[in-house]
Design an enzyme around this catalytic site. Structure first.
Site, PDB file in Angstrom:
ATOM      1  N   ARG A 232       0.850  -1.193   0.000  1.00  0.00           N
ATOM      2  CA  ARG A 232       0.000   0.000   0.000  1.00  0.00           C
ATOM      3  C   ARG A 232       0.883   1.239   0.000  1.00  0.00           C
ATOM      4  NH1 ARG A 232      -3.288  -2.461  -1.866  1.00  0.00           N
ATOM      5  NH2 ARG A 232      -5.367  -3.042  -1.178  1.00  0.00           N
ATOM      6  N   GLU A 261      -3.100   7.479  -4.895  1.00  0.00           N
ATOM      7  CA  GLU A 261      -3.172   6.975  -6.277  1.00  0.00           C
ATOM      8  C   GLU A 261      -4.615   6.951  -6.801  1.00  0.00           C
ATOM      9  OE1 GLU A 261      -1.662   2.955  -5.347  1.00  0.00           O
ATOM     10  OE2 GLU A 261      -3.670   2.186  -5.792  1.00  0.00           O
ATOM     11  N   HIS A 293      -0.478   0.093  -9.867  1.00  0.00           N
ATOM     12  CA  HIS A 293      -1.184  -0.840  -8.979  1.00  0.00           C
ATOM     13  C   HIS A 293      -1.732  -2.009  -9.795  1.00  0.00           C
ATOM     14  CE1 HIS A 293      -3.572  -1.212  -4.992  1.00  0.00           C
ATOM     15  NE2 HIS A 293      -3.329  -2.407  -5.512  1.00  0.00           N
TER      16      HIS A 293
HETATM   17  P1  NAD Z   1      -1.739 -10.972   4.863  1.00  0.00           P
HETATM   18  O1  NAD Z   1      -2.779 -10.489   5.817  1.00  0.00           O
HETATM   19  O2  NAD Z   1      -1.770 -12.398   4.431  1.00  0.00           O
HETATM   20  O3  NAD Z   1      -0.280 -10.686   5.466  1.00  0.00           O
HETATM   21  C1  NAD Z   1       0.068  -9.487   6.082  1.00  0.00           C
HETATM   22  C2  NAD Z   1       1.153  -9.783   7.108  1.00  0.00           C
HETATM   23  O4  NAD Z   1       1.593  -8.539   7.650  1.00  0.00           O
HETATM   24  C3  NAD Z   1       0.668 -10.659   8.279  1.00  0.00           C
HETATM   25  O5  NAD Z   1       1.537 -11.750   8.456  1.00  0.00           O
HETATM   26  C4  NAD Z   1       0.715  -9.698   9.464  1.00  0.00           C
HETATM   27  O6  NAD Z   1       1.053 -10.345  10.699  1.00  0.00           O
HETATM   28  C5  NAD Z   1       1.797  -8.747   9.032  1.00  0.00           C
HETATM   29  N1  NAD Z   1       1.763  -7.474   9.735  1.00  0.00           N
HETATM   30  C6  NAD Z   1       0.686  -6.748  10.100  1.00  0.00           C
HETATM   31  N2  NAD Z   1       1.082  -5.622  10.736  1.00  0.00           N
HETATM   32  C7  NAD Z   1       2.436  -5.657  10.770  1.00  0.00           C
HETATM   33  C8  NAD Z   1       3.420  -4.786  11.277  1.00  0.00           C
HETATM   34  N3  NAD Z   1       3.097  -3.645  11.913  1.00  0.00           N
HETATM   35  N4  NAD Z   1       4.723  -5.129  11.112  1.00  0.00           N
HETATM   36  C9  NAD Z   1       5.053  -6.280  10.497  1.00  0.00           C
HETATM   37  N5  NAD Z   1       4.166  -7.153   9.978  1.00  0.00           N
HETATM   38  C10 NAD Z   1       2.866  -6.838  10.124  1.00  0.00           C
HETATM   39  O7  NAD Z   1      -1.824  -9.973   3.617  1.00  0.00           O
HETATM   40  P2  NAD Z   1      -1.365 -10.262   2.108  1.00  0.00           P
HETATM   41  O8  NAD Z   1      -2.516 -10.858   1.365  1.00  0.00           O
HETATM   42  O9  NAD Z   1      -0.050 -10.958   2.133  1.00  0.00           O
HETATM   43  O10 NAD Z   1      -1.218  -8.757   1.561  1.00  0.00           O
HETATM   44  C11 NAD Z   1      -0.113  -7.965   1.918  1.00  0.00           C
HETATM   45  C12 NAD Z   1      -0.274  -6.553   1.343  1.00  0.00           C
HETATM   46  O11 NAD Z   1      -0.336  -6.603  -0.081  1.00  0.00           O
HETATM   47  C13 NAD Z   1      -1.544  -5.807   1.786  1.00  0.00           C
HETATM   48  O12 NAD Z   1      -1.175  -4.456   2.064  1.00  0.00           O
HETATM   49  C14 NAD Z   1      -2.410  -5.814   0.558  1.00  0.00           C
HETATM   50  O13 NAD Z   1      -3.289  -4.713   0.548  1.00  0.00           O
HETATM   51  C15 NAD Z   1      -1.356  -5.708  -0.533  1.00  0.00           C
HETATM   52  N6  NAD Z   1      -1.817  -6.152  -1.864  1.00  0.00           N
HETATM   53  C16 NAD Z   1      -1.395  -5.455  -2.954  1.00  0.00           C
HETATM   54  C17 NAD Z   1      -1.769  -5.863  -4.233  1.00  0.00           C
HETATM   55  C18 NAD Z   1      -1.299  -5.166  -5.482  1.00  0.00           C
HETATM   56  O14 NAD Z   1      -1.887  -5.368  -6.558  1.00  0.00           O
HETATM   57  N7  NAD Z   1      -0.249  -4.367  -5.441  1.00  0.00           N
HETATM   58  C19 NAD Z   1      -2.620  -6.974  -4.386  1.00  0.00           C
HETATM   59  C20 NAD Z   1      -3.021  -7.679  -3.233  1.00  0.00           C
HETATM   60  C21 NAD Z   1      -2.618  -7.257  -1.977  1.00  0.00           C
END
Ligand code: NAD
Length: 328
Positions: A232, A261, A293
């Site tokens: 994000r 964005e 994105h």
């Molecule tokens: P997820 O919930 O499976 O994993 C997130 C991880 O972050 C978890 O293990 C959690 O414990 C950890 N976390 C939370 N707060 C934290 C902190 N303060 N410090 C360290 N770790 C922390 O999520 P995901 O499905 O792996 O998605 C990860 C990111 O990718 C999200 O921000 C999501 O919005 C983004 N995303 C982006 C796209 C894109 O097209 N660019 C697509 C999908 C998801």
């Protein structure tokens, strides 16, 4: 059963049409996002599905309720575009979508490779028949330490993907994942900052991660660090990043997301005046790669997004529940 899908892109239509035949349901496809001017199109529908461009606030939710619509699904994983608390207070049930983490994880590896091999510059040069090598010397993955912040679904898959390159892998998360420990070493955040050549972010946007990459964090990192963000935009403080690039603290940036964005990414804004100065300024650096994105955007992910959102609506109507319901 009859549903309406707002925000539909051309690449989703085939999946909607196939589902409609398979499940014997009617789905009205509308390319505009859901808004107060087109909400009446939903009259008589059993449920509504949207994407992130539809801002579902209390006004929209009140109107949905008036139209007797009790089920809303978003074809995205994130749901910060919906006032979930207000929906709940009206008894409107909301679900989000699921898709496999591989598309984003693959894309992350691509951005890392593009950054460490100066590929943006190489591609630009090729377009004007400049085939020189000066300034394009890269690094090899096997010589690098890669730090992954957030080892949930996507971060863990990035680590799986990277293992074959022979890089040293460090990880940081609030909660450690036993499977990740087979391939990466969990360390505290300061150690990850200090020892990583490449740092990639995979946490959600929450209070503790908002602007986590700022001048203070950068000061703990190696000179020439490569930063990747496919999570994000708000995880990074952009003015501090700009200073980091200008002072050469940052060696390269690969950003698929950007703060503010919305209203720019996913739209053709070629002939418009865009007023996001930070975006324009950062984009012009030779060592900064910015994409719109699109890390999620694969055939498999789009099919999953459409299928899981429609299936949710069908489950809400038929069974009174959906496994993707957002419960807060
Ligand atoms: P997820 O919930 O499976 O994993 C997130 C991880 O972050 C978890 O293990 C959690 O414990 C950890 N976390 C939370 N707060 C934290 C902190 N303060 N410090 C360290 N770790 C922390 O999520 P995901 O499905 O792996 O998605 C990860 C990111 O990718 C999200 O921000 C999501 O919005 C983004 N995303 C982006 C796209 C894109 O097209 N660019 C697509 C999908 C998801």
């Amino acid at each position: 059963m009859k549903f309406i899908a707002y925000d539909t892109r051309d690449d989703e239509r085939n999946d909607f049409e196939e589902l409609s035949k398979k499940l014997n349901i009617e789905i009205i496809l509308v390319s505009e996002g859901l808004n107060i001017n087109n909400i009446d199109l939903a009259k008589g529908c059993d449920g509504v599905t949207i994407l992130g461009h539809s801002k579902v606030d209390s006004v929209i939710l009140d109107k949905l309720k008036q139209l007797n619509i009790n089920y809303l699904s978003t074809r995205t994983v994130g749901y910060n575009h919906i006032d979930i608390d207000y929906a709940k207070s009206l008894g409107i049930r909301v679900s989000n979508s699921y898709y496999a983490p591989n598309g984003v994880a693959d894309y992350t590896v691509m951005l890392i490779l593009m950054c460490i091999r100066h590929y943006k510059q190489a591609m630009f040069r090729g377009n004007v028949n400049d085939y020189s090598l000066k300034g394009l010397q890269g690094k090899e993955m096997k010589d690098l330490t890669i730090g992954v912040i957030g080892t949930g679904k996507i971060g863990a898959t990035v680590i799986d993907n990277l293992k074959g390159f022979g890089s040293r892998m460090l990880a940081y998360d609030k909660y450690q994942n036993e499977k990740v420990k087979e391939k990466a070493t969990y360390v505290d955040l300061d150690t990850l900052y200090k020892e990583s050549d490449v740092i990639t972010l995979h946490t959600p946007l929450v209070d503790s991660t908002y602007h986590m990459i700022d001048t203070e964090a950068l000061s703990k990192m190696k000179d020439n660090v490569v930063l990747i963000n496919c999570a994000r935009g708000e995880l990074m403080h952009i003015p501090d990043l700009i200073t980091g690039v200008e002072t050469r603290k940052i060696g390269a940036l690969g950003l698929d997301v950007f703060e503010n964005e919305e209203g720019i990414y996913h739209l053709d804004r070629r002939t418009d005046i865009i007023s996001n100065r930070d975006m324009a300024y950062l984009r012009q650096f030779p060592n900064v790669i910015m994409t719109q994105h699109m890390a999620f955007y694969t055939d498999a992910a789009v099919t999953s997004m459409v299928c899981s959102s429609v299936t949710s609506l069908v489950d809400f109507v038929e069974k009174g529940e959906s496994e993707n319901e957002i419960i807060i």
